[in-house]
Design a protein around this motif. Structure first.
Motif, PDB file in Angstrom:
ATOM      1  N   LEU A 221       0.821  -1.204   0.000  1.00 17.36           N
ATOM      2  CA  LEU A 221       0.000   0.000   0.000  1.00 17.36           C
ATOM      3  C   LEU A 221       0.857   1.257   0.000  1.00 17.36           C
ATOM      4  O   LEU A 221       0.531   2.250  -0.666  1.00 17.36           O
ATOM      5  N   ALA A 222       1.939   1.235   0.763  1.00 17.16           N
ATOM      6  CA  ALA A 222       2.811   2.410   0.786  1.00 17.16           C
ATOM      7  C   ALA A 222       3.419   2.670  -0.578  1.00 17.16           C
ATOM      8  O   ALA A 222       3.590   3.825  -0.994  1.00 17.16           O
ATOM      9  N   ALA A 223       3.751   1.586  -1.321  1.00 15.88           N
ATOM     10  CA  ALA A 223       4.372   1.747  -2.631  1.00 15.88           C
ATOM     11  C   ALA A 223       3.364   2.152  -3.702  1.00 15.88           C
ATOM     12  O   ALA A 223       3.677   2.955  -4.592  1.00 15.88           O
ATOM     13  N   THR A 224       2.143   1.616  -3.616  1.00 16.88           N
ATOM     14  CA  THR A 224       1.160   1.869  -4.675  1.00 16.88           C
ATOM     15  C   THR A 224       0.283   3.085  -4.418  1.00 16.88           C
ATOM     16  O   THR A 224      -0.114   3.775  -5.364  1.00 16.88           O
ATOM     17  N   GLU A 225      -0.035   3.353  -3.158  1.00 15.78           N
ATOM     18  CA  GLU A 225      -0.969   4.430  -2.845  1.00 15.78           C
ATOM     19  C   GLU A 225      -0.281   5.721  -2.409  1.00 15.78           C
ATOM     20  O   GLU A 225      -0.732   6.819  -2.740  1.00 15.78           O
ATOM     21  N   LEU A 226       0.815   5.600  -1.640  1.00 20.06           N
ATOM     22  CA  LEU A 226       1.412   6.781  -1.020  1.00 20.06           C
ATOM     23  C   LEU A 226       2.619   7.318  -1.782  1.00 20.06           C
ATOM     24  O   LEU A 226       2.824   8.530  -1.844  1.00 20.06           O
ATOM     25  N   LEU A 227       3.451   6.444  -2.335  1.00 18.12           N
ATOM     26  CA  LEU A 227       4.627   6.937  -3.059  1.00 18.12           C
ATOM     27  C   LEU A 227       4.257   7.775  -4.286  1.00 18.12           C
ATOM     28  O   LEU A 227       4.951   8.756  -4.584  1.00 18.12           O
ATOM     29  N   GLY A 251       8.842  -2.991   7.916  1.00 18.74           N
ATOM     30  CA  GLY A 251      10.084  -3.676   8.263  1.00 18.74           C
ATOM     31  C   GLY A 251      10.779  -4.257   7.049  1.00 18.74           C
ATOM     32  O   GLY A 251      10.875  -3.636   5.986  1.00 18.74           O
ATOM     33  N   LYS A 252      11.267  -5.491   7.193  1.00 22.34           N
ATOM     34  CA  LYS A 252      12.030  -6.131   6.124  1.00 22.34           C
ATOM     35  C   LYS A 252      11.192  -6.400   4.883  1.00 22.34           C
ATOM     36  O   LYS A 252      11.744  -6.599   3.789  1.00 22.34           O
ATOM     37  N   ALA A 253       9.864  -6.423   5.035  1.00 19.25           N
ATOM     38  CA  ALA A 253       9.013  -6.626   3.867  1.00 19.25           C
ATOM     39  C   ALA A 253       9.113  -5.472   2.878  1.00 19.25           C
ATOM     40  O   ALA A 253       8.779  -5.634   1.700  1.00 19.25           O
ATOM     41  N   ALA A 254       9.563  -4.308   3.334  1.00 18.02           N
ATOM     42  CA  ALA A 254       9.708  -3.143   2.458  1.00 18.02           C
ATOM     43  C   ALA A 254      11.128  -2.965   1.941  1.00 18.02           C
ATOM     44  O   ALA A 254      11.463  -1.901   1.425  1.00 18.02           O
ATOM     45  N   GLU A 255      11.942  -4.004   2.046  1.00 18.93           N
ATOM     46  CA  GLU A 255      13.339  -3.867   1.624  1.00 18.93           C
ATOM     47  C   GLU A 255      13.454  -3.626   0.129  1.00 18.93           C
ATOM     48  O   GLU A 255      14.415  -2.996  -0.339  1.00 18.93           O
ATOM     49  N   VAL A 256      12.495  -4.100  -0.656  1.00 21.07           N
ATOM     50  CA  VAL A 256      12.547  -3.886  -2.108  1.00 21.07           C
ATOM     51  C   VAL A 256      12.350  -2.414  -2.457  1.00 21.07           C
ATOM     52  O   VAL A 256      12.701  -1.985  -3.563  1.00 21.07           O
ATOM     53  N   HIS A 257      11.783  -1.637  -1.538  1.00 20.13           N
ATOM     54  CA  HIS A 257      11.562  -0.212  -1.773  1.00 20.13           C
ATOM     55  C   HIS A 257      12.621   0.640  -1.071  1.00 20.13           C
ATOM     56  O   HIS A 257      12.404   1.833  -0.852  1.00 20.13           O
ATOM     57  N   MET A 258      13.745   0.045  -0.729  1.00 16.71           N
ATOM     58  CA  MET A 258      14.778   0.766   0.021  1.00 16.71           C
ATOM     59  C   MET A 258      15.331   1.941  -0.783  1.00 16.71           C
ATOM     60  O   MET A 258      15.682   2.984  -0.219  1.00 16.71           O
ATOM     61  N   ALA A 259      15.395   1.789  -2.096  1.00 18.91           N
ATOM     62  CA  ALA A 259      15.933   2.876  -2.916  1.00 18.91           C
ATOM     63  C   ALA A 259      15.061   4.125  -2.826  1.00 18.91           C
ATOM     64  O   ALA A 259      15.575   5.251  -2.810  1.00 18.91           O
ATOM     65  N   HIS A 260      13.736   3.936  -2.758  1.00 24.71           N
ATOM     66  CA  HIS A 260      12.853   5.090  -2.617  1.00 24.71           C
ATOM     67  C   HIS A 260      13.088   5.794  -1.287  1.00 24.71           C
ATOM     68  O   HIS A 260      13.086   7.032  -1.213  1.00 24.71           O
TER      69      HIS A 260
END
Length: 673
Positions: A221-227, A251-260
């Motif tokens: 949701l953070a990647a699709t709705e908020l970013l 947490g670690k589930a958002a590691e793929v979005h670390m660059a953002h």
């Protein structure tokens, strides 16, 4: 001689009963006088009294389970108020009819006032546990409610979702239940959008509710709705901060979005950069360490650099597989390292996470970037341009195991930094021998002793806080540096113009007396006793009395100087004098009458309580004549003092007196009460 143990509960009940009887006898006289005047009025209004029915007590009408009423319930109209009361005063096992009524309100075309009352009722039911019907209703109606114009309604809806999703009995729907999964995802998306709400309370409630939907869904949701909102040209700082915080909750589930997340370290707003620093560490320390080091060296904001220092402190500590910080512990039995598989014997150091039952040995718990992070913190503590960053880095030094580096910061130009350096240095006796000697010399120089040796006198630190912190640190030294520390405290600390410096110097000398030869303690005790009558500050006089009492037998010759504290104007000094005289036992028998006078005539309740206890310790080893006078004072105080604690202490002290003034008299007094 220890005081005998009495039944304190029975004694308290006896004293309360005696005082209750005394009060009731006085009140009975007043009631007899008032009953004559009330007789005429009662006869005239007898008919009215027969028709009057007393309202039932709340204790009789309340159900077995009662929920706390909302503070703002009175502002609701009668229909909404009836809805609230139907749930608030109903037993939880009869919640099904109330839930049906709430469902009719939520799904119908009603006013926002009734809708808010319905959601408040759902909040009450959700506290007891989410039933299947309640969960379904909340998930169905939450998206529409969270788009309401009423901020209070949006906040309560987020609170209900939090209670439902984070309850231990809640179970997410299975993958084959497609409709329920879609409802849950829609509710989570609505909560995610509330993170950018204009109302602060709604944003806080949404931030607490979102983790209940799971880390993976939160990250999506953070990647699709908020970013996308954060990358908009017209976005605000709130729109940029909330996606970062939402990813950190995943947490670690958002590691793929670390660059953002790391891209926000170059944001123009410093509060956004601070949020990015904290979130990067929560998501992945290994990926964040390099970017944080660059931010610490290049960011112009001291606020951001301070947050980087705190984040690097976390990077220097190991984490478990779930991202929780590992805490050190000593093994009580044989453990096995969850990383390398080696066994760790008893009484050895390990690092573990109790939430995940994850334990690592010392070698595996060492993060690969700990050395780099520790070096960056040490550099910031000594050379950063802003004093707040240096202070934050100094406070982080003990947590990374490098307290000795704080010694170099004692020469800082800022007084707050020097004070923080002394706090970071802590107890000097824990340092290694060579480091301890070097630290004591530098700390002694802050009191005015030269760094070259204790005999040379230099310029003391101009800030009084730094000087009293230095005196406190010198009190934590070991026998190896006893001579240097004692010379600084006696030569400079006791004569300082600031009262706190003198007080901590007395405390330090009292602690260092544990390592001092008895021949030297006699002269030191006499010097400390002079402060009982000569110093102008009450806290310093109290510290001097306690220091003399801490010397034990060596302080007994100074009993007359201690007794001078009984006539002090400050109650804390009188209390300390009474306590020390009681600890001296029979040596203080010559001053027992003065202590008895304090018991019956002092204005402070705490001083009288200390005197009641001290008389039992003094007179238990004193002659019969002294014990008789003390017994009379204790009996008088027990009968006249209004404090129950003092009465109990008097009886306990009477029980400790020898001979005819002992336990038998105490028992007789208790029976009389």
């Amino acid at each position: 001689m220890p005081l005998p143990r009495l039944d304190r509960r029975a004694l308290r009940e006896s004293l309360c009963e005696a005082r209750r009887r005394l009060g009731s006898s006085e009140a009975q006289d007043n009631n007899n006088c008032a009953s004559t005047n009330n007789t005429t009025n009662n006869n005239n209004s007898g008919e009215a009294q027969d028709c009057t029915v007393a309202p039932p007590s709340k204790a009789h009408t309340a159900p077995a389970v009662r929920q706390r009423e909302d503070d703002g319930q009175k502002r609701f109209a009668p229909p909404a108020r009836r809805l609230l009361r139907s749930v608030r005063f109903a037993p939880l096992d009869q919640a099904a009819p109330a839930l049906c009524e709430i469902q009719e309100v939520v799904e119908g075309q009603v006013s926002e006032e009734c809708l808010l009352a319905a959601w408040l009722s759902l909040k009450t039911l959700a506290r007891a546990g989410p039933s299947e019907e309640l969960t379904t209703l909340v998930m169905q109606r939450a998206p529409d409610t969270l788009r309401s114009a009423d901020a209070s309604l949006r906040k309560v809806a987020c609170q209900v979702l939090r209670l439902v999703t984070q309850h231990p009995e809640y179970e997410p729907p299975a993958a084959e239940e497609q409709a329920l999964v879609e409802q849950r995802a829609a509710a989570a998306a609505a909560v995610a959008l509330c993170l950018c709400d204009v109302n602060l309370d709604v944003r806080l409630a949404a931030g607490l509710a979102l983790p209940g939907f799971g880390a993976r869904l939160t990250a999506e949701l953070a990647a699709t709705e908020l970013l996308p909102r954060a990358s908009s040209a017209t976005n605000s700082s709130i729109d940029r901060i909330q996606p970062i915080k939402a990813l950190a909750r995943a947490g670690k589930a958002a590691e793929v979005h670390m660059a953002h997340v790391l891209s926000f370290l170059a944001d123009e707003a410093e509060d956004v950069r601070v949020a990015a620093v904290a979130s990067a560490v929560d998501i992945c320390q290994a990926s964040a360490c390099g970017a944080l080091l660059e931010t610490l060296s290049k960011d112009p904001s001291a606020f951001v650099r301070t947050s980087v220092v705190r984040a690097l402190q976390l990077c220097s500590r190991g984490v478990c597989q779930s991202g929780h910080l590992l805490k050190p512990f000593t093994t009580t039995e044989e453990f096995t390292c969850d990383c390398c598989g080696q066994s760790v014997q008893q009484d050895l150091q390990m690092h573990g996470c109790r939430s995940c039952d994850y334990d690592l040995c010392g070698a595996c718990a060492e993060p690969p970037f700990r050395t780099t992070a520790s070096a960056a913190i040490r550099e910031a503590a000594l050379h950063d341009a802003d004093w707040e960053v240096r202070r934050a880095a100094l406070r982080a030094l003990p947590r990374i195991g490098d307290r000795f580096s704080a010694v170099s910061a004692l020469a800082d130009a800022d007084a707050d930094v020097r004070f923080s350096a002394l706090e970071a240095l802590g107890q000097i006796h824990d340092l290694e021998s060579e480091k301890q000697v070097a630290a004591v010399k530098v700390v002694s120089a802050l009191l005015g002793d030269s760094r070259e040796g204790p005999d040379d006198v230099g310029q003391a630190d101009p800030d009084s806080r730094v000087r009293w912190a230095a005196a406190r640190s010198l009190g934590w030294t070991s026998p190896q540096t006893l001579e240097v520390a004692t010379a600084a405290l006696v030569g400079r600390g006791l004569g300082d113009e600031d009262a706190l410096v003198r007080r901590w110097s007395i405390w330090g000398l009292s602690r260092l007396s544990l390592f001092t030869e008895d021949e030297e303690l006699g002269e030191r005790a006499a010097k400390l006793a002079q402060f009982v009558t000569s110093d102008c500050n009450g806290d310093v006089r109290k510290a001097a009395i306690l220091a003399v009492g801490a010397l034990g037998v060596l302080g007994h010759p100074l009993v007359s100087q201690v007794s001078a504290g009984l006539r002090d104007t400050q109650p804390q000094v009188r209390e300390a004098a009474v306590q020390v005289l009681g600890g001296m036992g029979a040596v203080s028998s010559l001053h027992a009458e003065e202590v008895a006078g304090v018991l019956t005539g002092d204005d402070s309740r705490y001083v009288r309580l200390a005197a009641a206890r001290a008389l039992g310790e003094i007179c238990s080893q004193s002659p019969e004549a002294v014990s008789g006078a003390c017994a009379l004072a204790l009996a008088k105080a027990m009968a006249e003092d209004r404090s129950l604690a003092i009465g109990i202490a008097c009886v306990e002290s009477l029980a400790a007196l020898p001979g005819e003034h002992g336990h038998s008299q105490a028992a007789a007094l208790v029976g009389l009460l």
